[in-house]
Write a protein that holds these residues in place. Structure first.
Motif, PDB file in Angstrom:
ATOM      1  N   ALA A  33       0.830  -1.207   0.000  1.00 38.77           N
ATOM      2  CA  ALA A  33       0.000   0.000   0.000  1.00 38.77           C
ATOM      3  C   ALA A  33       0.865   1.257   0.000  1.00 38.77           C
ATOM      4  CB  ALA A  33      -0.934  -0.012   1.210  1.00 38.77           C
ATOM      5  N   LEU A  34       2.009   1.204   0.655  1.00 39.57           N
ATOM      6  CA  LEU A  34       2.933   2.334   0.652  1.00 39.57           C
ATOM      7  C   LEU A  34       3.454   2.603  -0.756  1.00 39.57           C
ATOM      8  CD1 LEU A  34       5.114   1.934   3.864  1.00 39.57           C
ATOM      9  CD2 LEU A  34       4.004   4.029   3.119  1.00 39.57           C
ATOM     10  N   GLU A  35       3.832   1.534  -1.456  1.00 37.40           N
ATOM     11  CA  GLU A  35       4.441   1.690  -2.776  1.00 37.40           C
ATOM     12  C   GLU A  35       3.400   1.954  -3.859  1.00 37.40           C
ATOM     13  OE1 GLU A  35       7.119  -1.464  -3.769  1.00 37.40           O
ATOM     14  OE2 GLU A  35       7.891  -1.616  -1.720  1.00 37.40           O
ATOM     15  N   GLN A  36       2.187   1.384  -3.705  1.00 34.93           N
ATOM     16  CA  GLN A  36       1.135   1.511  -4.733  1.00 34.93           C
ATOM     17  C   GLN A  36      -0.071   2.228  -4.125  1.00 34.93           C
ATOM     18  OE1 GLN A  36       0.454  -2.551  -6.158  1.00 34.93           O
ATOM     19  NE2 GLN A  36       2.577  -3.030  -5.633  1.00 34.93           N
ATOM     20  N   HIS A  37       0.179   3.356  -3.510  1.00 30.86           N
ATOM     21  CA  HIS A  37      -0.872   4.047  -2.763  1.00 30.86           C
ATOM     22  C   HIS A  37      -2.044   4.474  -3.638  1.00 30.86           C
ATOM     23  CE1 HIS A  37       0.934   7.807  -4.326  1.00 30.86           C
ATOM     24  NE2 HIS A  37       2.083   7.183  -4.135  1.00 30.86           N
ATOM     25  N   ASP A  38      -1.807   4.669  -4.928  1.00 29.07           N
ATOM     26  CA  ASP A  38      -2.907   5.065  -5.818  1.00 29.07           C
ATOM     27  C   ASP A  38      -3.892   3.926  -6.054  1.00 29.07           C
ATOM     28  OD1 ASP A  38      -1.885   7.590  -6.065  1.00 29.07           O
ATOM     29  OD2 ASP A  38      -0.739   7.132  -7.883  1.00 29.07           O
ATOM     30  N   SER A  39      -3.502   2.686  -5.755  1.00 32.50           N
ATOM     31  CA  SER A  39      -4.355   1.521  -6.013  1.00 32.50           C
ATOM     32  C   SER A  39      -5.173   1.122  -4.792  1.00 32.50           C
ATOM     33  CB  SER A  39      -3.499   0.329  -6.457  1.00 32.50           C
ATOM     34  OG  SER A  39      -2.749   0.657  -7.618  1.00 32.50           O
ATOM     35  N   TYR A  40      -5.048   1.854  -3.695  1.00 34.77           N
ATOM     36  CA  TYR A  40      -5.755   1.512  -2.462  1.00 34.77           C
ATOM     37  C   TYR A  40      -6.655   2.677  -2.043  1.00 34.77           C
ATOM     38  CZ  TYR A  40      -2.656  -2.516  -1.768  1.00 34.77           C
ATOM     39  OH  TYR A  40      -1.985  -3.713  -1.907  1.00 34.77           O
TER      40      TYR A  40
END
Length: 502
Positions: A150-157
């Motif tokens: 979630a930290l690395e792909q925050h736009d997907s969460y």
């Protein structure tokens, strides 16, 4: 842990080395299994413990641990977390022996570090990330993975996903996150985000305020739910007491033998050229003392202690007669060099003339004499005299020791070491007039306006307030002495002195 370092006693029964170990034995009521070296000349006292402290990272490197620096930092942080001092900046008290057993008995921490390093694009700083991964893997690895994803792909969460909320906090902190206090704060927020992820919570913000100095505000450092501490990483590897098969012998180590030992047995730390040069110079000039400290090897063939002495033998092209211990347990490497470095003393330990508080000052004054009067061989890198050089200087210049009282009285005019050595230089040049100058410098009484000693006092006090270097202070003192010698008041002072003696 038997590590080959002996208790050392002089022929008189004086204990030369081992005081702290014996006190610990009495205090804990645990028997001490150790080697004992007796009939050792007390003159070697000043040569013991003249080492450079080694590091936990160096030990891990010797054992072939990948990413030894990061692994050592991870172990240290986890130990501080267990002791509840991570956010205070207070060093932990967990021994290297304990940390070595943890990492030696289990691969869990090495695997956690590898997993953390495999995420170089993560916005969470690595020191925090590796600690979080190690703690999270012990409890529930899937929670850690979700949080980091979630930290690395925050736009997907979703915006209220704990990992996304933590990302927002990292963005808000900006450059502050790189500071020590910022890293502590992010560590606390990361643990809170992990707990929220495990519980399925949806926080709007992640906040943590450390307790203030008065303890009335803020909150304690958060605990990661379910984490059991370093004990849970321990693989149960415990050293077996009384089963070490050690061998002890006296050996004549020449350059060829030293080179062979160094090539066959890697050491835990890179050598320090300055230390090697100082030891080699002592050996070449006949100042080296056989002090009963052995060259130590473990049962697996690692060079546990003695690297610098072996390199010095090669540099000096000489032969060293020294005890050699073989067959020590590998864990023994964690028990070396944990004590403060011993001061180079002016006399043997039984000499009542040298009090405990005098040793550092006498050593500092001798170091100044070494720097300004003894030519350092071209190309040498060490900046201070070796322990044997210090002892030799103080034996050859006993007046240095006698001037330590004057040096302390003059602390408002300059560093005690500078004032003591400077007084020695002045007295040595002209004992009679130098004594008059030094007395006037100390008291300042009966000095009329324009007297050269008054100007010297003022200059020294100004430099002292400004925190000037030793060189600047010494130069001002000796310049004042030179001005005084050619001033007419010096002739008057000398005449009065001669008249008084008559």
């Amino acid at each position: 842990m038997l590590n080959g370092v002996p208790l050392v006693r002089a022929p008189s029964g004086l204990l030369i080395d081992g005081v702290q170990r014996l006190h610990a034995c009495v205090e804990t009521a645990i028997p001490l299994r150790t080697m004992l070296a007796e009939q050792v000349d007390s003159e070697v006292f000043h040569t013991i413990d003249q080492h450079r402290r080694r590091s936990l990272a160096g030990m891990l490197k010797q054992r072939g641990m990948p990413h030894h620096l990061a692994l050592a930092n991870l172990l240290t942080r986890l130990a501080q977390y267990d002791e509840c001092v991570l956010s205070t900046g207070t060093p932990g008290t967990t021994s290297w022996m304990r940390l070595w057993r943890v990492v030696h008995g289990s691969t869990a921490l090495s695997e956690a570090l590898a997993e953390s390093l495999a995420r170089p694009a993560s916005p969470l700083p690595e020191p925090i990330r590796s600690m979080l991964v190690a703690m999270g893997r012990q409890v529930e690895p899937g929670v850690t993975t979700r949080l980091l994803d979630a930290l690395e792909q925050h736009d997907s969460y979703q915006p209220d996903e704990p990992g996304v909320v933590l990302f927002d906090e990292i963005e808000r902190s900006g450059e502050e996150a790189a500071s020590t206090a910022g890293l502590y704060r992010l560590s606390a927020l990361a643990i809170k985000a992990w707990n929220a992820t495990q519980q399925g919570a949806r926080p709007r913000r992640l906040m943590w305020q450390p307790p203030g100095a008065d303890g009335k505000r803020g909150e304690p450092f958060p605990r990661l739910m379910g984490y059991r501490g370093l004990d849970a990483f321990d693989g149960g590897v415990v050293p077996r007491r009384g089963e070490e098969q050690c061998e002890w012998s006296m050996e004549e180590i020449d350059p060829a033998t030293a080179a062979r030992y160094l090539s066959q047995h890697p050491s835990a730390r890179p050598p320090v050229t300055a230390v090697v040069e100082a030891l080699a110079l002592d050996m070449r000039q006949g100042r080296w003392c056989d002090n009963a400290q052995p060259i130590c090897f473990t049962a697996s063939g690692h060079l546990a202690d003695g690297q610098h002495r072996l390199l010095a033998v090669i540099a000096a092209q000489t032969t060293l007669r020294v005890p050699v211990v073989r067959g020590l347990a590998d864990d023994a490497c964690a028990s070396y060099d944990m004590q403060p470095r011993r001061s180079a003393v002016a006399a043997a330990p039984e000499d009542p003339d040298i009090k405990f508080g005098d040793q550092p000052l006498a050593t500092a004054m001798a170091n100044l004499l070494w720097r300004f009067e003894r030519k350092v061989p071209t190309g040498t890198r060490y900046k201070r005299a070796s322990a044997t050089e210090i002892r030799e200087i103080l034996q050859q210049h006993p007046r240095l020791i006698e001037l330590r009282g004057y040096a302390r009285r003059m602390v408002e005019h300059g560093r005690s070491s500078v004032m003591g050595y400077g007084a020695y230089v002045i007295e040595r040049e002209n004992p009679a007039l130098g004594g008059v100058f030094l007395d006037a410098l100390a008291t300042g009484t009966d000095l009329v306006a324009g007297h050269p000693v008054l100007a010297t006092r003022a200059a020294l006090q100004r430099l002292r307030r400004e925190g000037a270097s030793q060189e600047e202070q010494l130069a001002a003192l000796l310049a004042g002495w030179r001005r005084y010698k050619v001033h007419r008041v010096a002739e008057d002072d000398l005449r009065r002195l001669r008249a008084t003696k008559r």
